[in-house]
Design an enzyme around this catalytic site. Structure first.
Site, PDB file in Angstrom:
ATOM      1  N   GLU A  89       1.581   2.723   1.164  1.00 51.69           N
ATOM      2  CA  GLU A  89       0.878   3.873   0.848  1.00 51.69           C
ATOM      3  C   GLU A  89       1.795   5.108   0.465  1.00 51.69           C
ATOM      4  O   GLU A  89       1.618   5.782  -0.439  1.00 51.69           O
ATOM      5  CB  GLU A  89      -0.073   4.242   1.829  1.00 51.69           C
ATOM      6  CG  GLU A  89      -1.308   3.483   2.235  1.00 51.69           C
ATOM      7  CD  GLU A  89      -2.110   3.525   3.054  1.00 51.69           C
ATOM      8  OE1 GLU A  89      -3.233   2.962   3.641  1.00 51.69           O
ATOM      9  OE2 GLU A  89      -1.737   4.693   4.044  1.00 51.69           O
ATOM     10  N   LEU A  90       2.835   5.139   1.211  1.00 48.82           N
ATOM     11  CA  LEU A  90       3.928   6.285   1.207  1.00 48.82           C
ATOM     12  C   LEU A  90       4.634   6.179  -0.076  1.00 48.82           C
ATOM     13  O   LEU A  90       4.722   7.290  -0.874  1.00 48.82           O
ATOM     14  CB  LEU A  90       4.790   6.326   2.207  1.00 48.82           C
ATOM     15  CG  LEU A  90       5.847   7.603   2.382  1.00 48.82           C
ATOM     16  CD1 LEU A  90       5.009   8.717   2.675  1.00 48.82           C
ATOM     17  CD2 LEU A  90       6.880   7.183   3.617  1.00 48.82           C
TER      18      LEU A  90
END
Length: 1197
Positions: A89-90
């Site tokens: 996600e990052l």
């Protein structure tokens, strides 16, 4: 897998108004994130949370959620790097941020930003364990995301933080960003700083040190200290850059922080209320903070603001009202807060406003070169100028010097020169140097106007006028410039401009930055004003000639500066060429080529006369003024400075005119001037220069009205016979030099400090000369009719310098002068004085060419202050008594009767490092015992110098420290290496240079053979060494010189011995840094030669030459090489020295205890066959007549 994500949504909101929360579920889901979710929901903010992280939510769904979000919260916690999901996600969040489609707010939950970014501790260990099973590409993406996102503006929550307060801050920040994004691009005065993924502020070399210095002033390490610091400096120096970078570094440590940019411009455009509104919105993260009363607003939010410390940056403040509008009474600021205010006006930094001030310094030369290269070569360090790249390195340094370390000026010049060739660089530099000669509109300064335009626009019209006027008088005395500017009344205009960094005052001179100077001259050409008063300043000769020739001059002209050296022919103008310039203040007609404009023709002519109906003129300087007087219609009511050198005037102006502001008058070399009657009402005159006014016969009695006159120069007024009986109560300097008909002097001021009577016809001084209790210098050189000096002269307690040179009839020096405790310089050369005056305070005494003196006082050694003693050509002097310990210079050259000297020659030799030169050349009657005593002194001096140098800083300059010379043909026995002829060659054993070499004693015997010359005696030194691998290195430098100019040509009648001592520090450094074989012997050679003052070879023969190495004191010395280790062909000189202090190297005997501990090496030498370099080293010893040079070579086997 189905999603069980939780959504919060309020009516009226679009799905795009959502926040994606990235976090480690098992660690934060049931506590911090749960509370955060509820807080967002209460404020009506959509939030997406992956509730099924452990169950394996579909990645594509999560990435779609990120793409559909406006804001992402990345919550870094200690176990964050255990989850691949979090890192995937990052990475997506980083991608969307770089596309400027997403705003990421990092939240550091019980971890520090540096821990995340640099993967430290357990946080980093967990990441490294996780990526073991991933491919390199994925690992790289995750690592880059971890390094990128924490660099953005974030929020830190540690063990001591209030979780509810942090959640409220997060919510307010989210709402503010959503509001801002819905409103469009922020205004230039937006309270919120730009996000870190946007383009960063321009930086410059050396900023890290400045940030550190600023942090120390703000005391970030003290949580309980509130500090307000003012950052000041000239435009372009980097104040905003420094403040912005400090804000970016520290804002995540404060729950409330705000940076307001360019407050001056924002307040001008939008007003202070709007500025205060944006300030509180940024600090409180609230909407619609309506500000009707600044103080009321602070009171309304006081309790909320006092909850936490704040970091406030106020950029480019221009007045105190702006600070008051934003900060109010400051009772809302919690202890430990930090406030930074940047401004270009130092006067704002009063004690009530700030705790301290930081003035941003200019870049160092090293950092400035790097900063310039960044822009001139587009950041390509490989393309930066270096050796072999033509003239670029020098041109780069010239541009850096021009900008004086101003980063913005360097940046703009660098961008202008990017991609241009060397010739273009040269043209640009020449344009900067010669900008005032270029026609209007052709100046390069347009490019640099941006550096100063903001500060210039903020000036009042009076300040702008003053600044452009100052450019006309750059580097002039502060009092002088202030008088020109303030002649219409009292003003602090200079102080105001200094505080705003538009000018600076250093050593009493007014100056400004080169780029501002250039801009000021350009603006002076173009300036206009609505009141139609004079604003134009004319510099270019084409423009000025056109204005005068076509009578175009009007009231818009403020100043004219015409350089006559630019004009190639004579010009004739109508009488009313200046008549319409009613507001002309400064008129200067001068020559940079020659201040006297030696050409006989006058280039500016007014055949019909000249009208000057001018009332505003402050400054009138006209070289070779063509008229007999200044026109009658000229009004000197505002005139401050009048300069008419080499003019045709016979009088200044008709009748006495009121000139209440006139302070300076210079009429030098106006040879037709015969009266000063017109200056009778110039009662405030301070300086009057009448040098070379040969027709002036008398000074008027009404000069006594000049109560403030401090300087009067009458040098060369050859018709002047006396001064009137007046009292000039303020006069400090009176110059009557060369007034050959001036016979009678009388005291006209009790405040005289300097009196020049040299070259006059006076026979005596008045008895009341003792009134001059402030007199410091009295010059009576060449007063050939002076026979006696009054006893009252001994009452001059302040007298420091007395010059009586060439007073050939003066035969007595009053004995009552022994109490003149401040007299330091006494020149009595070419007088008839029989006895040396006994004034113990004298530092320099000259008795050259005095044939009456046969002996010096036996108590000469008590003259503890005496440093220079000149006795040249005292042909009856027979004996030199014991000399004082601090004597540095003795010259008895040409004392043809001198036979003996005291033993010891100097009463005691001081242990401190004192250079000295004792010259006995052409003293052909000198006895052998005297010569031996001179040699003994030389030996002792070398010892003590070596010992003193041990205590000296090695940064001292290589030089000749001692030299002496006398008639003779024998080499002193204590020189360890000697040879017949001019060259000495020798071989030293391995590791010889570990003996802590301190210096070299040099000796040469020269045959002059009746040679006549005026040459200078200097010594140079050169060394070349081989590194043992087929290559060599060398050094070349001028060790030192003791040069005395002497215009008398004479015959030198005998051979002479020269002895000198040099520290040769560069040679010692070279020896210590040898890179050749460690156990190889060293071959070296010294070559001596004599050179004329012009550097050419003299037709003189070097009979003998030699030297000795001098090492540091015995207690610090490594064992030295023995005689049998030193190879040579010349006999070993084992004659012991006079004091028996030398160590016999062959036997290894130590020096006798208590004797001199410094070691002069005693060894054999080798006669060389050739030399490889021509570097010279030198010492003075022969009356400044010849150059004795030493060639040194060193190389390894």
């Amino acid at each position: 897998m189905t999603s069980s994500s939780s959504w919060v949504k309020t009516d009226g909101e679009t799905p795009q108004d959502q926040v994606f929360i990235n976090f480690r579920g098992v660690e934060l889901r049931k506590n911090f994130v749960s509370h955060l979710e509820k807080g967002l929901k209460r404020k009506g903010i959509n939030a997406f949370i992956d509730t099924d992280e452990e169950m394996g939510q579909e990645l594509s769904v999560l990435l779609e959620r990120i793409e559909g979000s406006r804001i992402a919260l990345a919550i870094f916690s200690p176990r964050y790097t255990e989850s691949k999901w979090c890192l995937k996600e990052l990475a997506k969040m980083k991608e969307r941020t770089e596309q400027k489609e997403l705003v990421v707010i990092p939240i550091f939950y019980k971890v520090q930003p540096v821990t995340v970014k640099e993967l430290k501790g357990d946080f980093g260990d967990k990441f490294r364990e996780l990526v073991k099973s991933t491919d390199k590409k994925t690992k790289k993406e995750w690592k880059e995301a971890l390094q990128y996102v924490p660099f953005l503006t974030g929020i830190v929550l540690d063990e001591k933080s209030d979780e509810d307060e942090v959640i409220n801050i997060i919510i307010r920040k989210v709402k503010e960003i959503l509001n801002r994004r819905s409103e469009g691009p922020p205004s230039k005065c937006s309270a919120l700083p730009p996000q870190r993924h946007q383009k960063r502020h321009e930086t410059f070399w050396g900023i890290e040190l400045r940030i550190k210095q600023l942090e120390e002033k703000l005391r970030f390490g003290s949580d309980e200290t509130t500090r307000t610091i003012g950052v000041v400096g000239m435009p372009g120096i980097g104040k905003t850059t420094l403040a912005t970078m400090l804000y970016e570094k520290w804002n995540d440590r404060f729950l409330r922080h705000v940076l307001i940019r360019d407050i001056h411009e924002a307040s001008e455009e939008d007003g202070l209320n709007y500025l205060a509104t944006k300030f509180l919105q940024g600090l409180l993260k609230v909407e619609n903070a309506n500000i009707e009363s600044v103080q009321a607003a602070h009171e309304a939010y006081k309790d909320q603001l006092l909850e936490t410390k704040v970091l406030v940056i106020l950029d480019n403040v221009s007045n105190k009202d702006q600070v008051d509008a934003l900060l109010g009474e400051r009772n809302w600021i919690k202890k430990g807060s930090k406030i930074l205010i940047t401004t270009s006006d130092k006067s704002l930094m009063i004690q009530s406003l700030v705790n301290d001030t930081y003035e941003v310094p200019p870049l160092s030369d090293k950092d400035a070169i790097k900063h310039f290269i960044r822009y001139a070569f587009d950041g390509n360090e490989g393309a930066a100028p270096g050796p072999g790249q033509g003239n670029f390195p020098k041109l780069s340094k010239d541009f850096v010097h021009y900008t004086k370390g101003n980063p913005l000026a360097l940046q703009m010049l660098g961008k202008e020169l990017l991609g241009k060739d060397e010739s273009h660089w040269g043209l640009k530099l020449n344009a900067l140097d010669q900008h005032h000669n270029s026609p209007p509109g052709q100046s390069i300064c347009k490019m640099l106007q941006r550096v100063w335009e903001g500060s210039y626009k903020a000036l009042s019209q009076k300040e702008k006028d003053a600044l452009l006027d100052i450019a006309c008088f750059r580097s002039q005395d502060e009092n002088y410039v202030a008088s020109l500017l303030d002649s219409d009344g009292p003003s602090n205009i200079l102080e105001d401009l200094v505080n705003k960094f538009m000018i600076n005052i250093y050593a009493g001179k007014v100056d400004m930055h080169d780029t501002l100077y250039m801009l000021s001259k350009e603006l002076g050409r173009e300036a206009t004003a609505t009141d139609r008063k004079g604003r134009h300043r004319l510099w270019h000769h084409h423009t000025i000639i056109a204005v005068l020739d076509k009578n175009k001059g009007g009231s818009n002209i403020r100043s004219i500066f015409l350089d006559l050296s630019d004009i190639t022919r004579k010009w004739c103008f109508y009488r009313h060429a200046f008549a319409m310039m009613r507001d002309l203040r400064y008129l200067k007609i001068y020559s940079t080529h020659c201040p006297q404009e030696c050409e006989s023709d006058i280039k500016l002519n007014f055949p019909e006369g000249l009208l000057l109906p001018l009332n505003e003129v402050r400054y009138l300087h006209w070289l070779k003024f063509p008229l007999k007087e200044v026109p009658q219609d000229f009004n000197p009511g505002n005139l401050v400075d009048l300069k008419l050198p080499y003019s045709e005037i016979e009088r200044v102006w008709e009748d006495n005119k009121d000139a209440p502001k006139l302070k300076w008058v210079n009429l030098n070399h106006s040879k037709k001037l015969n009266t000063l009657a017109g200056l009778g009402k110039a009662q405030n005159l301070q300086e009057l220069n009448l040098e070379g006014c040969t027709a002036l016969k008398e000074m008027h009695v009404d000069m006594e009205n000049m109560k403030f006159l401090v300087f009067l120069n009458l040098r060369g007024c050859t018709s002047l016979k006396s001064l009137p009986e007046i009292q000039l109560i303020s006069l400090k300097t009176l110059i009557l030099s060369g007034c050959s008909k001036f016979k009678t002097f009388q005291v006209i001021s009790d405040k005289l400090e300097a009196l020049y009577l040299d070259g006059t016809a006076i026979k005596e001084l008045p008895c009341d000369i003792g009134r001059l209790q402030r007199l410091v210098m009295l010059n009576m050189k060449g007063c050939k009719k002076l026979k006696r000096l009054p006893d009252s002269l001994g009452q001059l307690k302040a007298l420091e310098e007395l010059i009586l040179s060439g007073c050939s009839k003066l035969n007595e020096f009053p004995e009552t002068w022994g109490n003149m405790s401040r007299l330091e310089i006494l020149l009595l050369d070419e007088t008839a004085i029989k006895d040396m005056p006994k004034i113990l305070s004298v530092r320099r005494l000259c008795l050259n060419k005095n044939e009456k003196i046969s002996r010096l006082p036996d108590l000469l050694n008590k003259f503890s202050q005496l440093q220079w003693l000149h006795l040249k050509y005292c042909k009856n002097l027979t004996h030199v008594p014991q000399l004082p310990p601090n004597l540095q210079y003795l010259n008895v050259h040409g004392c043809s009767s001198l036979k003996t000297v005291a033993k010891p020659l100097v009463c005691s030799i001081p242990m401190k490092h004192v250079n000295s030169s004792f010259i006995f050349t052409n003293c052909n009657e000198l006895e052998q015992a005297a010569k031996e005593e001179i040699v003994v002194y030389a030996e002792r001096k070398c010892h003590l110098l070596a010992s003193a140098l041990k205590r000296c800083d090695e940064s001292c300059v290589p030089e000749i420290l001692f030299c002496t010379s006398f008639p003779g043909c024998e080499m002193p026995s204590w020189f360890s290496h000697d040879a017949i002829g001019s060259m000495v060659e020798f071989e030293l054993p391995p590791h010889w240079n570990h003996n802590r070499l301190s210096g070299i004693a040099l000796c040469v015997v020269v045959s002059f053979k009746n040679c006549k010359s005026h040459a200078n005696l200097i010594v140079k030194f050169s060394c070349e060494q081989n590194n043992g691998e087929g290559s060599s290195s060398s050094i070349t430098w001028k060790v030192g010189s003791l040069i005395e100019q002497d215009n008398q040509e004479e015959t030198v009648e005998s051979d002479h011995v020269f002895i000198g001592y040099t520290n040769c520090l560069d040679f010692i450094k070279l020896v210590k840094g040898q890179g050749g074989p460690k156990c190889a012997p060293t071959k070296a050679s010294l070559e001596f030669s004599v050179r004329t003052g012009t550097g050419g070879e003299a037709t003189l023969e070097v009979l003998k030459s030699g030297f000795s190495f001098v090492f540091e004191p015995e207690e610090n010395r490594v064992p030295s090489p023995r005689n049998d280790d030193v190879k040579g062909k010349v006999k070993i000189n084992k004659t012991p020295s006079a004091n028996g202090c030398f160590k016999d190297q062959a036997k290894g005997n130590e020096s006798p205890k208590g004797q001199w501990q410094t070691y002069i090496e005693n060894s054999s030498t080798n006669i060389p066959s050739e030399a490889h370099s021509s570097q010279k080293t030198g010492f003075n010893g022969f009356n400044g007549m010849y150059s004795v040079c030493v060639l040194y070579e060193m190389y390894s086997h």
